[in-house]
Design an enzyme around this catalytic site. Structure first.
Site, PDB file in Angstrom:
ATOM      1  N   ASN A 197     -20.809  -2.999   3.147  1.00 49.87           N
ATOM      2  CA  ASN A 197     -21.241  -1.665   3.536  1.00 49.87           C
ATOM      3  C   ASN A 197     -22.478  -1.306   2.708  1.00 49.87           C
ATOM      4  O   ASN A 197     -22.963  -2.124   1.917  1.00 49.87           O
ATOM      5  CB  ASN A 197     -20.110  -0.638   3.387  1.00 49.87           C
ATOM      6  CG  ASN A 197     -19.633  -0.488   1.944  1.00 49.87           C
ATOM      7  OD1 ASN A 197     -20.357  -0.782   0.980  1.00 49.87           O
ATOM      8  ND2 ASN A 197     -18.396  -0.040   1.776  1.00 49.87           N
TER       9      ASN A 197
ATOM     10  N   GLY B 228      -4.006  -4.649   1.522  1.00 47.55           N
ATOM     11  CA  GLY B 228      -4.786  -5.698   0.869  1.00 47.55           C
ATOM     12  C   GLY B 228      -5.843  -6.192   1.836  1.00 47.55           C
ATOM     13  O   GLY B 228      -5.569  -6.414   3.025  1.00 47.55           O
TER      14      GLY B 228
ATOM     15  N   THR C  95     -22.315  -2.711   7.449  1.00 46.72           N
ATOM     16  CA  THR C  95     -21.670  -1.678   8.246  1.00 46.72           C
ATOM     17  C   THR C  95     -22.104  -0.305   7.752  1.00 46.72           C
ATOM     18  O   THR C  95     -22.282  -0.093   6.551  1.00 46.72           O
ATOM     19  CB  THR C  95     -20.143  -1.813   8.194  1.00 46.72           C
ATOM     20  OG1 THR C  95     -19.710  -1.784   6.816  1.00 46.72           O
ATOM     21  CG2 THR C  95     -19.697  -3.125   8.815  1.00 46.72           C
TER      22      THR C  95
ATOM     23  N   GLY D 144     -22.511   2.686  12.920  1.00 42.80           N
ATOM     24  CA  GLY D 144     -22.443   1.331  13.452  1.00 42.80           C
ATOM     25  C   GLY D 144     -22.727   0.285  12.399  1.00 42.80           C
ATOM     26  O   GLY D 144     -22.119   0.275  11.331  1.00 42.80           O
TER      27      GLY D 144
ATOM     28  N   ASP E  94       0.836  -1.206   0.000  1.00 41.81           N
ATOM     29  CA  ASP E  94       0.000   0.000   0.000  1.00 41.81           C
ATOM     30  C   ASP E  94       0.868   1.253   0.000  1.00 41.81           C
ATOM     31  O   ASP E  94       1.754   1.402   0.857  1.00 41.81           O
ATOM     32  CB  ASP E  94      -0.901   0.036   1.238  1.00 41.81           C
ATOM     33  CG  ASP E  94      -2.185  -0.741   1.045  1.00 41.81           C
ATOM     34  OD1 ASP E  94      -2.326  -1.422   0.011  1.00 41.81           O
ATOM     35  OD2 ASP E  94      -3.034  -0.687   1.949  1.00 41.81           O
TER      36      ASP E  94
ATOM     37  N   THR F 251      -9.148   3.998   6.152  1.00 41.54           N
ATOM     38  CA  THR F 251      -8.591   2.805   5.515  1.00 41.54           C
ATOM     39  C   THR F 251      -8.583   1.631   6.495  1.00 41.54           C
ATOM     40  O   THR F 251      -8.173   1.784   7.645  1.00 41.54           O
ATOM     41  CB  THR F 251      -7.148   3.072   5.038  1.00 41.54           C
ATOM     42  OG1 THR F 251      -7.135   4.235   4.211  1.00 41.54           O
ATOM     43  CG2 THR F 251      -6.594   1.883   4.267  1.00 41.54           C
ATOM     44  N   ALA F 252      -9.033   0.469   6.049  1.00 42.17           N
ATOM     45  CA  ALA F 252      -9.005  -0.797   6.801  1.00 42.17           C
ATOM     46  C   ALA F 252     -10.051  -0.894   7.903  1.00 42.17           C
ATOM     47  O   ALA F 252     -10.069  -1.878   8.644  1.00 42.17           O
ATOM     48  CB  ALA F 252      -7.629  -1.078   7.397  1.00 42.17           C
ATOM     49  N   ALA F 253     -10.947   0.086   8.009  1.00 42.25           N
ATOM     50  CA  ALA F 253     -11.985  -0.013   9.040  1.00 42.25           C
ATOM     51  C   ALA F 253     -12.899  -1.209   8.777  1.00 42.25           C
ATOM     52  O   ALA F 253     -13.204  -1.998   9.684  1.00 42.25           O
ATOM     53  CB  ALA F 253     -12.796   1.274   9.092  1.00 42.25           C
ATOM     54  N   GLY F 254     -13.351  -1.353   7.535  1.00 41.53           N
ATOM     55  CA  GLY F 254     -14.201  -2.489   7.197  1.00 41.53           C
ATOM     56  C   GLY F 254     -13.472  -3.819   7.348  1.00 41.53           C
ATOM     57  O   GLY F 254     -14.063  -4.816   7.787  1.00 41.53           O
ATOM     58  N   ASP F 255     -12.196  -3.844   6.997  1.00 35.79           N
ATOM     59  CA  ASP F 255     -11.402  -5.064   7.155  1.00 35.79           C
ATOM     60  C   ASP F 255     -11.254  -5.431   8.629  1.00 35.79           C
ATOM     61  O   ASP F 255     -11.297  -6.606   8.997  1.00 35.79           O
ATOM     62  CB  ASP F 255     -10.018  -4.878   6.534  1.00 35.79           C
ATOM     63  CG  ASP F 255     -10.090  -4.648   5.039  1.00 35.79           C
ATOM     64  OD1 ASP F 255     -11.047  -5.135   4.407  1.00 35.79           O
ATOM     65  OD2 ASP F 255      -9.188  -3.975   4.502  1.00 35.79           O
TER      66      ASP F 255
END
Length: 310
Positions: free
Chosen positions: A184, A40, A220, A225, A14, A248-252
């Site tokens: 999401n 990734g 999400t 929330g 990244d 970045t990477a919150a969903g991961d």
């Protein structure tokens, strides 16, 4: 006890670039910083699951030379990388991440080795899955690879979680027969379009997608929330109030934590996953921003306040 987690997914280099705002078409901006690190969605979710306390194995592919540092980064979190293939003639995947002053991001991905994961590596890894284990998939590798892994995991009695991100662009990218979809709002609506589902509300979309796919659904909602339809029950779970600097990477983080905490009742599982994601957005970077379980437990004890559920 946490389940064993097998992540079949992407591993990237990244390049995170800080800009005052995201550029428009034809526009050139000056950046303030450039940071290069591992990312990734597959790697990020593997790191999140490991930091949540699970035993994690990673299946993917990297370049033989530029992937060495990526493997070391995964191993530093105790992740088993024996199944990650090192390819001689293909570079590692790469992502260029633009992050603006509002903590919003825009990402461009060059798939590289992520689109060359050998079928044999997936078959070998999935043969060792046990009932109660979890297979965690995303959408940054070929759909055929994810479908193969999902089929083999179901045969083994493992739970299959598909984080349909980035959003599928065609029906060819769908992974059928999964146990849980994590998306999401944008990805939820894209899945609805591909399944020819029309509904106005998030709740109705989740219900109809669950009926069409046979999967539970978690959507999400960023700072609001998450909404869920799990085992026929629906509801929302609030997020913690934080000052975001990089999403970045919150969903991961959410997906990895949720997969790792399958031994918890749903409310606690959602709460920990959302708290982990909330901590992630308070730090810069991708995998480097993902918190350890001790940090998540600490914030829950020190600051119980959360946003009000919808």
């Amino acid at each position: 006890m946490s389940p064993g987690i097998l992540v079949v997914g992407s591993i990237n280099i990244d390049d995170a670039i800080r800009v005052p705002r995201l550029p428009g078409p034809g526009e050139t901006l000056s950046a303030s910083t450039l940071d290069t690190a591992m990312g990734g969605k597959g790697a990020n979710q593997a790191v999140a699951a490991a930091r949540a306390g699970a035993t994690v194995r990673m299946i993917g592919a990297v370049g033989a030379q530029d992937g060495i540092a990526l493997l070391h980064a995964l191993q530093a979190d105790g992740i088993d990388v024996d199944g990650v293939q090192r390819l001689d003639r293909t570079p590692s995947g790469r992502a260029v991440v633009l992050i603006d002053d509002r903590a919003e991001n825009s990402i461009v991905i060059v798939p590289g080795a992520n689109h060359a994961i050998p079928e044999g590596a997936v078959r070998d890894a999935c043969r060792t899955l046990l009932p109660g284990d979890v297979l965690l998939l995303q959408n940054e590798i070929p759909a055929a690879t994810s479908r193969l892994a999902a089929d083999l995991a179901r045969e083994a009695g493992a739970t299959v979680i598909w984080n349909a991100a980035p959003a599928p662009t065609s029906a060819d990218e769908l992974v059928p027969g999964v146990d849980l979809l994590v998306v999401n709002e944008h990805e939820l609506r894209r899945l609805a379009d591909l399944h020819r589902i029309e509904a106005a509300s998030t709740d109705r979309l989740m219900t109809e997608i669950a009926q069409a796919t046979g999967a539970d659904v978690i959507c999400t909602l960023g700072a609001e929330g998450a909404a869920y339809r799990v085992a026929g029950a629906t509801g929302t779970a609030p997020a913690r109030r934080v000052d975001a600097v990089d999403t970045t990477a919150a969903g991961d983080t959410f997906a990895g934590y949720f997969a790792a905490l399958a031994h918890l009742p749903l409310p606690g599982r959602l709460r920990h996953a959302l708290d982990a994601a909330s901590l992630t957005v308070t730090n810069r970077g991708a995998s480097s921003s993902i918190p350890h379980r001790s940090d998540v437990d600490r914030i829950a004890q020190a600051a119980p306040e959360r946003n009000t559920a919808a």
